[in-house]
Every structure is written in C-alpha cells, then in structure tokens.
Scaffold this active site. Structure first.
Site, mmCIF file in Angstrom:
data_model
loop_
_atom_site.group_PDB
_atom_site.id
_atom_site.type_symbol
_atom_site.label_atom_id
_atom_site.label_comp_id
_atom_site.label_asym_id
_atom_site.label_seq_id
_atom_site.Cartn_x
_atom_site.Cartn_y
_atom_site.Cartn_z
ATOM 1 N N LYS A 79 0.800 -6.363 -7.869
ATOM 2 C CA LYS A 79 0.633 -5.472 -9.022
ATOM 3 C C LYS A 79 0.448 -4.019 -8.583
ATOM 4 O O LYS A 79 -0.439 -3.706 -7.782
ATOM 5 C CB LYS A 79 -0.575 -5.942 -9.833
ATOM 6 C CG LYS A 79 -0.772 -5.255 -11.175
ATOM 7 C CD LYS A 79 -1.967 -5.884 -11.874
ATOM 8 C CE LYS A 79 -2.206 -5.304 -13.260
ATOM 9 N NZ LYS A 79 -3.419 -5.901 -13.875
ATOM 10 N N CYS A 105 0.878 -7.857 -16.395
ATOM 11 C CA CYS A 105 -0.053 -7.341 -17.400
ATOM 12 C C CYS A 105 0.036 -5.829 -17.622
ATOM 13 O O CYS A 105 0.936 -5.349 -18.299
ATOM 14 C CB CYS A 105 -1.479 -7.767 -17.020
ATOM 15 S SG CYS A 105 -2.668 -7.631 -18.390
ATOM 16 N N GLU A 144 -1.477 -14.343 -15.640
ATOM 17 C CA GLU A 144 -2.322 -13.645 -14.676
ATOM 18 C C GLU A 144 -3.650 -14.400 -14.542
ATOM 19 O O GLU A 144 -4.174 -14.933 -15.516
ATOM 20 C CB GLU A 144 -2.579 -12.224 -15.173
ATOM 21 C CG GLU A 144 -3.406 -11.368 -14.242
ATOM 22 C CD GLU A 144 -3.642 -9.967 -14.800
ATOM 23 O OE1 GLU A 144 -3.737 -9.028 -14.011
ATOM 24 O OE2 GLU A 144 -3.728 -9.827 -16.044
#
Length: 291
Positions: free
Chosen positions: A125, A167, A50
């Site tokens: 995301k 993440c 990321e």
C-alpha cells in the site's frame, strides 16, 4: 446504457466480507469457509478484504501479530488456494518485510495467489491512512506501517487483468488511471472503511473509479465490530465499467458473486473512447506510469 451477455461461460468472481478480530486462527477459519463456498459455487477468483488476517487493538499488537510472507499464515492460504483450485486476492496482509529488523515496521501487502498457491504478485500500500475524522476516531497507519515504494503492473488472471490497490488508495485517481493505462481491466480495492466515511464516500468513490477508468471495480470489505476500539462499514461490492453496482454483500459476513464480461468492457471503451480523447498537452499525463 445496457449491454448484456447471456453467456454463462463468463468468469465468476466472489467477493468475501468478514469481521476480522485479533484472533488469527479464527479469522482464517472464517475466510476459508467463504473461499470454499466460492469454489463450490464456481468462482475462479475470490477476493478477501484488507486486514483479512487480523484487526488488532493498537499498533503494538499489530506488530506483534504480523508475519513475513513466508510465515505460517500465508502457507495456510497457499494450501487453501491449491485445495480449492481458485485464485485468491488477499487484500491486505500485515507483512514483516526484509527490512523488519531495521525498521520494526510492517507493510500493508496485497498478495495475489494463483490456483496452485503460488504468489504471482504483491503490492504494498502506497497511500497510508493518517486521518482524523470526527465521530470515527483517529487513524495513524504510519505508526506501524511503511508506505510501499511502487505500483504493481496489472496481472493476467482467469477473470481478466487485475490492478492491485488497497482501501485508502481509492481516494487517489492517479493510481487507478495509471493501472488502467497499464492494461488493467479490473481494479480491486480491499478495504476496512470506517462508519463515518463509509456511508458518505464508499460507493461514490468506487463507482467514480469504475467510470473514469472503464474498468470493473471489486471491493471486498471488513464489516461490523472487530473489538471495542474499531468497527467497519462493510457493503462489499462489484461495480461494472458503466458505474453500475452489479453485486453487493448484505449485512454481516458473507459473499457476493459477479460475472466479469470483458467483451462488454471492450465494447464500452470503443463506444466511449475517453482514453483516446485525453489532452496531455493541456494537463500532463495524469496517472501515466513513471518510466
């Protein structure tokens, strides 16, 4: 439990660990060196973490440095993938989407390139990290970022079918279960974990996601101090479907390598058929993709 394959023909993947800064060109230079090393060592796919493009000091700088997918930086990575002849998982690109003019906010976009440099998948995301952890400082991803609208179907690659995540998504098992039920064999969580949550949760969560989905888990991570306001935990790793850490980066920037054994994955799923034993009549279809 141990089921081993002696074949050196198994696909090799490389997991890259970096310390991004606000300097995008220096970050690209660092990532490109690791990707070229991965290609030299025979990897078919390299994973970047990321914020591989940059880690800014504040939301205003994040927005200023962001680019569209058709911008110069992705063009450089497209050329790099072609040059090296391997697939690239670009784990969290600060993307100015088509709604940039209206929103003045970006997406945290996981981009998958094939070995010809073509974009084969993008995942934006869906879970944004808005948290306050004592000792780690507040994180307000939503100040600059819009949550993605959907999951991306797993993508066939030379290493196996990959499910894309980023993440903070790892804290939501529904997402990993949905990807596994959609056919994923490898889950990838490119990350920039903090110095407090990292030691407490990083490995535990990754191993849990691998065990419950019976997938390989690949987690490329940011490490070290990015600037005066932020540092990351590192400890990039690959976990096999039994929950064993089979590769791990040492301290500092670098890479680690792992072979993906899909025959082992299939054998494990046959011996421990948890997905056949689920009871949706009792608790619903947890993680089942919505139609």
């Amino acid at each position: 439990m141990a089921i081993f394959s002696s074949s050196w023909e198994l696909p090799l993947v490389a997991v890259c660990q970096v310390t991004s800064t606000p300097d995008k060109q220096q970050n690209f230079k660092t990532c490109a060196e690791l990707v070229r090393e991965a290609a030299r060592l025979g990897a078919c796919l390299a994973f970047l973490p990321e914020a591989f493009d940059f880690v800014a000091r504040d939301p205003a700088e994040t927005l200023r440095l962001s680019e569209p997918l058709g911008g110069n930086l992705l063009g450089e990575y497209t050329q790099l993938a072609r040059e090296c002849g391997l697939w690239l998982s670009l784990g969290g690109f600060h993307e100015r989407g088509q709604d940039w003019e209206q929103t003045q906010k970006i997406y945290n976009c996981h981009v998958l390139l094939d070995n010809k440099g073509s974009v084969v998948a993008t995942y934006r995301k869906t879970h944004l990290c808005d948290v306050e952890i004592p000792g780690q400082g507040p994180m307000r991803e939503s100040n600059s970022t819009i949550p993605g609208p959907s999951l991306e179907s797993p993508v066939s690659t030379p290493a196996g079918k990959i499910g894309l995540a980023i993440c903070y998504d790892m804290r939501f098992p529904e997402l990993s279960l949905a990807l596994a039920q959609a056919g994923a064999e490898i889950l990838t969580y490119p990350s920039a974990f903090g110095s407090v949550t990292g030691p407490a949760h990083w490995e535990v969560l990754l191993r849990a996601r691998a065990i419950e989905t019976q997938c390989y888990v690949v987690a490329a991570a940011q490490c070290g101090r990015h600037h005066e306001k932020r540092a990351s935990y590192g400890h990039s790793m690959v976990v096999d479907p039994w929950g064993t850490v089979v590769a791990r980066c040492s301290e500092g920037p670098g890479l680690c390598l792992a072979r993906i054994d899909l025959s082992y994955l299939r054998q494990l799923r046959q011996q421990l058929p948890v997905f056949q034993h689920r009871r949706p009549d009792l608790y619903g279809s947890l993680g089942h993709p919505r139609s």
